[in-house]
Design an enzyme around this catalytic site. Structure first.
Site, PDB file in Angstrom:
ATOM      1  N   GLU A   1      -3.738  -0.223   8.030  1.00 31.32           N
ATOM      2  CA  GLU A   1      -2.901   0.064   8.795  1.00 31.32           C
ATOM      3  C   GLU A   1      -2.995  -0.523  10.123  1.00 31.32           C
ATOM      4  O   GLU A   1      -3.935  -0.471  10.836  1.00 31.32           O
ATOM      5  CB  GLU A   1      -2.787   1.470   8.935  1.00 31.32           C
TER       6      GLU A   1
ATOM      7  N   HIS B   1      -3.317  11.202   0.487  1.00 30.65           N
ATOM      8  CA  HIS B   1      -2.766  10.529   2.067  1.00 30.65           C
ATOM      9  C   HIS B   1      -2.007  11.961   2.600  1.00 30.65           C
ATOM     10  O   HIS B   1      -0.799  12.157   2.545  1.00 30.65           O
ATOM     11  CB  HIS B   1      -1.646   9.609   1.814  1.00 30.65           C
TER      12      HIS B   1
ATOM     13  N   ARG C   1       0.786  -1.088   0.005  1.00 31.94           N
ATOM     14  CA  ARG C   1       0.008  -0.052   0.035  1.00 31.94           C
ATOM     15  C   ARG C   1       1.001   1.147   0.027  1.00 31.94           C
ATOM     16  O   ARG C   1       1.823   1.249   0.708  1.00 31.94           O
ATOM     17  CB  ARG C   1      -0.927   0.009   1.263  1.00 31.94           C
TER      18      ARG C   1
ATOM     19  N   ASN D   1      -7.738   1.808   9.591  1.00 30.93           N
ATOM     20  CA  ASN D   1      -6.755   1.839  10.219  1.00 30.93           C
ATOM     21  C   ASN D   1      -6.866   1.641  11.689  1.00 30.93           C
ATOM     22  O   ASN D   1      -7.523   2.562  12.340  1.00 30.93           O
ATOM     23  CB  ASN D   1      -5.833   3.575   9.675  1.00 30.93           C
TER      24      ASN D   1
ATOM     25  N   GLU E   1      -7.932   8.406   6.031  1.00 28.09           N
ATOM     26  CA  GLU E   1      -8.310   9.067   7.331  1.00 28.09           C
ATOM     27  C   GLU E   1      -8.660  10.508   7.105  1.00 28.09           C
ATOM     28  O   GLU E   1      -8.276  11.330   7.892  1.00 28.09           O
ATOM     29  CB  GLU E   1      -7.107   8.959   7.978  1.00 28.09           C
TER      30      GLU E   1
ATOM     31  N   TYR F   1      -4.946   0.987  15.542  1.00 24.11           N
ATOM     32  CA  TYR F   1      -3.816   0.747  16.323  1.00 24.11           C
ATOM     33  C   TYR F   1      -4.074   0.709  17.809  1.00 24.11           C
ATOM     34  O   TYR F   1      -3.346  -0.051  18.555  1.00 24.11           O
ATOM     35  CB  TYR F   1      -2.770   2.160  16.402  1.00 24.11           C
TER      36      TYR F   1
END
Length: 535
Positions: free
Chosen positions: A419, A159, A114, A345, A205, A347
């Site tokens: 991500e 991005h 990606r 994404n 995002e 985390y």
């Protein structure tokens, strides 16, 4: 340290990595106690395993071969946006070393990569100028060589970076004109690369861009208002709503263009990516449970309800009223089902506390935050082990929870984890040996992947996983000292050195190695508040 020493050390690391896996298979006592081992074969057939980067963070060559000044070039040159005034002018020199990097991906065993396309490298003046043939050539070389190595290009159009001229002319994402510029950029890329690219992400995002650039003012164009920040201009309570609206409509229009004019012949898929925390209630009280639900809607729902259902969540309309932009009937139809897949994404998980009936910080007790305060601490204990990234804690169960949430709310629309990664604690004067011996990152990916398989076994249509990131890169306002990479990059020579995590990933992908599942159910961390950055 010299590179001969690095090579010797890496031999030790390889041996250690093999010993970890051997110990797990033979029941030995190792750092990773495999109670419920899983393997690559536990993922669905055709599952994509990749790594991710973005243009500004790795490419460098900020004014070479016809590229124009981007918004991040302007921001970093005028403010000095990273630690010690660092910027992305050179970054990881991927513009020069991309062939070496593709070979690095191939040696890992990745079947997908990606990356993002630098808007100002393709259209230096946006729709007000010509296409830059050298920019087209650069990305064509990347795409062609990825395919030659059996690696699917997974392309993000936007991005964070875009031509600064669009900010200067009309204020970029604050103005609906930006929608037209984005569609022009997207069409240029579909025409130039779509015969070979089968996975497209329109915008990365948008919810985080709205927050960091227009609410907190940490990102360009540095707009905010008190109590979120002290910028020269901006309105933190309203501007993020309009920026998000323009980004979502830009996505919808580009997706319609792709679906109508390119997908029938090119056969690819197009999606949108959001930053997705998993929000858990701070207490078992009704108010905090509702606060966690609002937090999900004001972030995940804000991002994905419009492109799937055609409008924002009702709860957002309830709290924002007329300040929340509206979609016209034509726009509602345009937006509905404008994505073929959802990009997650993810985390960390974090606790949510109610601010409607409870006292909170001024910046939390506002509609733009959903009247929710976020905290990582409950009863003096953190939700998970800290990392060097504020608000990011190691909470593997959050992966299963966020995937299940998206699965349920969006009728199991196909998903990719676009991500997921670990930032090593930022230690001053750290040695290269310590950086490459990143067993905490190995543990992170192992347990998050194990959590992901639990959601997949329960029916979630997840089709790929991308580790952030392929190599240590320029982490926006955090500079180069915040490291997520599977590879260490020497800042003087730009040599890429594999970390333990890269060697583990390689063994997992090529040798069907085992992955630890034991840490997923671990409910709490032993770390106290003094051990981490304030959220």
């Amino acid at each position: 340290m010299g590179y001969e020493s690095v090579a010797i050390f890496l031999l030790v690391v390889v041996y250690a990595c093999s010993s970890i896996i051997d110990a797990s298979i033979n029941g030995g006592d190792s750092k990773f106690n495999y109670k419920d081992p899983i393997k690559r074969s536990d993922f669905p057939p055709g599952f994509l395993f990749g790594a991710a980067t973005s243009a500004y963070q790795v490419e460098g060559a900020y004014l070479e071969d016809g590229k124009s000044f981007s918004n991040w070039d302007e921001f970093c040159h005028s403010k000095g946006c990273g630690e010690n005034g660092e910027n992305g002018d050179v970054a990881d020199d991927h513009y020069t070393l991309f062939m070496e990097d593709i070979e690095m991906m191939h040696s890992l065993g990745l079947n997908a990569y990606r990356f993002s396309i630098c808007w100002s490298r393709i259209l230096p003046k946006g729709r007000f100028g010509e296409v830059n043939p050298l920019g087209i050539m650069f990305y064509s070389k990347i795409i062609d060589n990825l395919i030659l190595k059996g690696i699917d290009p997974f392309v993000t159009l936007h991005h964070n970076d875009f031509p600064q001229e669009l900010e200067d002319k009309y204020g970029s994402w604050l103005d609906p004109q930006m929608q037209d510029d984005f569609v022009h950029f997207a069409e240029t890329c579909f025409k130039s690369f779509g015969d070979r690219v089968k996975y497209w992400i329109t915008i990365n995002e948008p919810n985080l861009v709205s927050e960091f650039a227009y609410e907190r003012g940490d990102y360009p164009p540095n707009r905010c208002s008190p109590p979120f920040g002290d910028c020269l201009s901006g309105n933190s309570d309203v501007e993020p709503l309009y920026v998000m609206h323009n980004m979502l409509l830009a996505h919808g229009k580009a997706a319609k263009l792709y679906h109508d004019n390119f997908q029938p012949k090119q056969g690819g898929l197009i999606g949108l990516v959001a930053h997705c925390f998993m929000y858990e209630p701070l207490t078992d009280s009704y108010l905090d449970i509702k606060a966690a639900e609002r937090a999900m809607l004001f972030n995940v729902g804000w991002s994905f309800d419009p492109p799937i259902f055609g409008d924002y969540p009702l709860e957002m309309r309830e709290y924002h009223g007329n300040e929340l932009p509206r979609f016209s009937p034509e726009e509602t139809e345009l937006m509905k089902k404008s994505i073929d897949f959802i990009g997650i994404n993810h985390y960390s998980a974090i606790y949510a506390k109610d601010c409607i009936y409870s006292s909170c910080a001024e910046s939390a007790n506002r509609a733009i935050k959903g009247f929710v305060e976020l905290t990582a601490e409950r009863d003096g204990v953190l939700i998970g082990d800290p990392t060097s990234m504020p608000r990011f804690f190691v909470v593997p169960r959050g992966m299963e929870e966020i995937v299940n949430y998206v699965k349920t709310r969006y009728n199991n629309t196909p998903m990719f984890v676009t991500e997921n990664g670990y930032s090593s604690p930022n230690v001053q004067n750290v040695q290269v040996e310590e950086i490459v011996n990143d067993y905490k990152r190995v543990e992170f990916h192992q347990t998050y992947l194990a959590s992901l398989t639990k959601a997949i076994r329960n029916g979630a249509d997840v089709r790929g996983y991308f580790a952030w990131s392929l190599m240590d890169n320029y982490e926006w306002t955090h500079g180069f000292n915040l490291r997520f990479g599977l590879h260490y990059v020497d800042r003087e020579t730009f040599e890429r050195i594999p970390k333990l995590s890269a060697l583990w990933y390689q063994q997992f992908l090529k040798n069907d190695s085992l992955v630890d599942n034991s840490a997923i159910s671990t409910p709490k961390s032993g770390h106290k508040k003094a051990d981490f950055y304030d959220v």
